[in-house]
Design an enzyme around this catalytic site. Structure first.
Site, mmCIF file in Angstrom:
data_model
loop_
_atom_site.group_PDB
_atom_site.id
_atom_site.type_symbol
_atom_site.label_atom_id
_atom_site.label_comp_id
_atom_site.label_asym_id
_atom_site.label_seq_id
_atom_site.Cartn_x
_atom_site.Cartn_y
_atom_site.Cartn_z
ATOM 1 C CG HIS A 155 -2.116 -0.934 0.990
ATOM 2 N ND1 HIS A 155 -3.387 -0.659 1.450
ATOM 3 C CD2 HIS A 155 -2.210 -2.140 0.367
ATOM 4 C CE1 HIS A 155 -4.202 -1.645 1.130
ATOM 5 N NE2 HIS A 155 -3.502 -2.565 0.479
ATOM 6 C CG HIS B 140 -4.791 -11.664 -2.252
ATOM 7 N ND1 HIS B 140 -5.903 -11.327 -2.997
ATOM 8 C CD2 HIS B 140 -4.373 -10.518 -1.652
ATOM 9 C CE1 HIS B 140 -6.138 -10.027 -2.848
ATOM 10 N NE2 HIS B 140 -5.216 -9.524 -2.044
#
EC number: 1.11.1.21
Length: 743
Positions: A94, A277
């Site tokens: 992020h 993920h």
């Protein structure tokens, strides 16, 4: 007379807000953007050299401390699965993932995740805890490691401690000490709104929710440039699907568009999503109404943390971040290929998280997924809508199946894509620091060959200037070509600039702003001078075309100054090299084509954004101050490097001479200005005779009060030499913006 103690003294009122100029005049030109990150906000002082400090860093000691932190779970914020690795990967992702190619802004390069708005974005919920976990380590190593570097290195170490082999790491990101003000994140005024960037959509209310009215319309939308996120406060896409519509195929459209705007192709996109993920989980134990204010709105007692939750303990198994409750694999703190195995092994049914968010659950699947904090519990595999896009979008599916069948190819692709994600905004390899810099040269790094020859000396420079000035090329051609070469630089992602002489290569040689026919003729002459000099030079002495273009521009500026009656020497630092076409990704470089260049009085098309705002944006990317921008515009108008030879803004009877006539004539009150279509005409107030034509970029230097104050300095009778010397200093700065070897 006494003052009511309950009323706010005026000094306190000023500190806490009050009405400012921008409130009265919302369209006021933001010249303050050119004053960001000045020495006044830097606690380390002008003498601090981060590259030198980084060399003193105990790099291996730092990595050991980071490895130890990964499993040192703290009661105030316990680690999921006993390992902080997944949440640190999210933190790093992020930090870097805000980068976009359109203007090179965003990214991890300046440690901006510490500041608003990024520290309080809805997509960054609880990343504040990750940075706070890092504070003891940052405190220990002090200024030898910047926050910007630490935020990226920590993600790398996290991956390594979970069994993944990374591609490498480069330091060199210097911290800033205040929020960036120049980044346009969108015009929506509510978190998670997407209405403005698409012209339709939901305003958003601070939670990720479905919007039934949007169903069936998601593919029709086109994201506003230069944005690379679908909603205000998201890094990329809504994990529930477009506008909360749980349609994996529609979501693939958003994924492809946003990742492409960060320079990622389909393979890199699949690798990044699946690789990220492979680890950890999302958090949606309860509804968003349990979550308190973000860090920027939280109380002083929170000490910079935010999102305090009233749901259960507010942490561990009770944590709420996105509102989704998904764990992808049975080994969430270990690298493997189970993400793809589960993606294709099961059929998936739509369900909702405890917070009410759309997610997917494997049909008829055994409970193989561990609970993050209770070893006695098991769950069935779950996925996000955007995960299923990797199976149901035809192009993504093909790549995903290849990675399923070839785990090594997946690991290699993720390693390379992760390195690109975390280093894309750092610019060329010359800025890389540290022992883990990869040896391989990658085309997205805009490589330039090393200089392997001797450089020209002062006598050579003088001789070359004489040859250039005797070549028949005009001052306008010399100065204009050098400006075109150097002014592609972007201080945001450190791309572009004169080094490499890519102005002679595709795509730059064909840009309309560079006047391809004139450019080809100028380059042909300069290449002839280069060949002649190199052929006759002593020993291994050579001059690159990149250097010669800049040197020719310097010769042109000096000639223009002489024509104005001022003798000056333009600083010149040889050492540039010439890039090859195979080192130049045409698609990647196409985003550097200027939509407008006010310094050349050029706009590619008619835009809704005023031309003076586009000039300001260009100046900010060139790291110019307001005085530097002002003197450059005035000087370049006097010389006249306008595209197409247009005379708009050339307020002088002696074009080609570096005079201050632009300012003197613009501020002359005997001239009256009136709109004339897209231009302005300056006419004699008494006779009505037309004297000049100008653009918005020209007239703003007399209209805007701040720019007018600067223009008045250069229009003054005693400013002749100051104007020239200030122009030369600003010119030399632009020519050397990409010379990281000089710093």
């Amino acid at each position: 007379m006494t003052q009511d103690a309950t009323k706010c003294p005026f000094h306190a009122a000023a500190a806490s807000g009050g009405i400012i100029n921008k409130d009265w005049w919302p369209n006021q030109l933001r010249l303050d953007l050119l004053n960001q990150h000045s020495s006044k906000s830097d606690p380390l002082g002008a003498g601090f050299d981060y590259a030198e400090e980084f060399k003193k860093l105990d790099y291996e000691g730092l990595k050991r401390d980071l490895r130890a932190l990964m499993t040192d779970s703290q009661d105030w914020w316990p680690a999921d699965f006993g390992h902080y690795g997944p949440q640190f990967v999210r933190m790093t992702w992020h930090a870097a993932g805000t980068y976009r190619t359109g203007d090179g802004r965003g990214g991890a390069g300046r440690g901006q995740q510490r500041f608003a708005p990024l520290n309080s974005w809805p997509d960054n919920v609880n990343i504040d805890k990750s940075r706070r976990l890092l504070w003891p380590i940052k405190q220990k190593y002090g200024q030898k490691i910047s926050w910007a570097d630490l935020l990226v290195l920590t993600g790398n170490v996290a991956l390594e401690t979970m069994g993944f082999r990374t591609f490498g790491f480069a330091g060199g990101r210097e911290d800033t000490w205040e929020p960036d003000q120049d980044v346009y994140w969108g015009s929506e005024k509510t978190w998670l709104g997407g209405d403005a960037r698409y012209g339709k959509g939901t305003p958003g209310d601070g939670t990720l929710v479905a919007e039934p009215a949007m169903h069936g319309h998601e593919k029709d939308r086109v994201l506003e440039n230069p944005l690379a996120a679908v909603q205000m406060g998201l890094i990329y896409v809504n994990p529930e699907g477009p506008e909360g519509n749980p349609d994996p195929v529609a979501a693939a459209h958003d994924i492809r568009e946003t990742f492409a705007r960060m320079a990622m192709n389909d393979e890199e996109t699949v690798a990044l999503i699946a690789g990220g993920h492979t680890f950890g989980k999302t958090h949606g134990a309860g509804t968003a109404d349990h979550v308190g204010p973000e860090p920027e709105a939280a109380g002083l007692e929170q000490q910079g943390l935010g999102w305090a939750s009233s749901f259960g303990s507010g942490k561990a198994g009770d944590a709420i971040t996105s509102g989704l409750e998904v764990t992808w694999t049975s080994t969430p703190a270990q690298w493997g290929n189970e993400f793809f195995e589960n993606l294709f092994k099961f059929e998936w049914e739509l369900t909702k998280s405890p917070a009410g968010a759309h997610q997917w659950q494997a049909k008829n699947a055994p409970a193989t997924i561990p609970d993050a904090h209770d070893p006695s519990k098991k769950r069935v595999p779950t996925m996000l809508t955007t995960d299923l896009s990797l199976r149901f979008d035809p192009a993504y599916e093909k790549i995903s199946r290849r990675f399923l069948e070839n785990p090594q190819a997946f690991a290699e692709a993720f390693a390379r894509a992760w390195f690109k994600l975390t280093h894309r905004d750092m610019g060329p390899r010359a800025r890389y620091l540290g022992p883990e810099v990869p040896k391989e040269e990658l085309v997205w790094q805009d490589p330039i060959p090393a200089v392997t020859h001797d450089l020209v000396d002062a006598a050579d420079v003088a001789a070359l200037k004489a040859r250039v000035l005797a070549s028949g090329l005009t001052v306008q051609e010399l100065v204009g070509t050098a400006w075109a070469s150097a002014s592609t630089f972007r201080g945001s992602d450190k791309r572009g600039g004169a080094n490499g002489a890519r102005i002679r290569l595709a795509p730059q040689k064909d840009w309309a702003v560079n006047q391809p026919e004139q450019l080809a003729r100028v380059l042909q002459v300069l290449e002839g001078i280069q060949r002649e000099f190199n052929k006759g030079a002593d020993g291994d002495k050579r001059i690159s075309l990149a250097d010669l273009i800049v040197l020719a521009g310097a010769a042109g500026v000096e000639q223009a100054a002489r024509a104005a009656g001022v003798a000056v020497t333009v600083p010149f630092h040889p050492g540039r090299a010439d890039a090859r076409q195979d080192q130049t990704d045409v698609e990647s470089f196409s985003v550097l084509e200027p939509s407008a260049d006010g310094f050349r009085n050029y706009t590619k098309a008619r835009y809704s954004v005023p031309a003076e705002v586009l000039l300001l944006d260009k100046a900010q990317l060139l790291t110019l101050t307001a005085p530097e921008m002002t003197v450059l515009v005035g000087g370049l108008r006097a010389i006249n490097i306008n595209v197409g030879g247009a005379t708009h803004g050339v307020f002088t009877a002696t074009p080609g001479a570096l005079t201050n006539d632009f300012f003197a004539n613009l501020l002359d009150m005997s001239t009256e200005w009136k709109p004339a279509g897209d231009l302005f005409e300056g006419r004699d107030r008494k006779t009505g005779e037309k004297r000049w034509t100008g653009t918005r970029v020209d007239l703003v230097f007399g209209s805007n009060s701040v720019l007018r104050s600067l223009a008045e300095v250069y229009a003054s009778a005693d400013a002749k030499e100051k104007f020239v010397r200030d122009f030369v200093a600003a010119w030399a700065k632009v020519m050397d913006l990409d010379r990281f070897d000089l710093r």
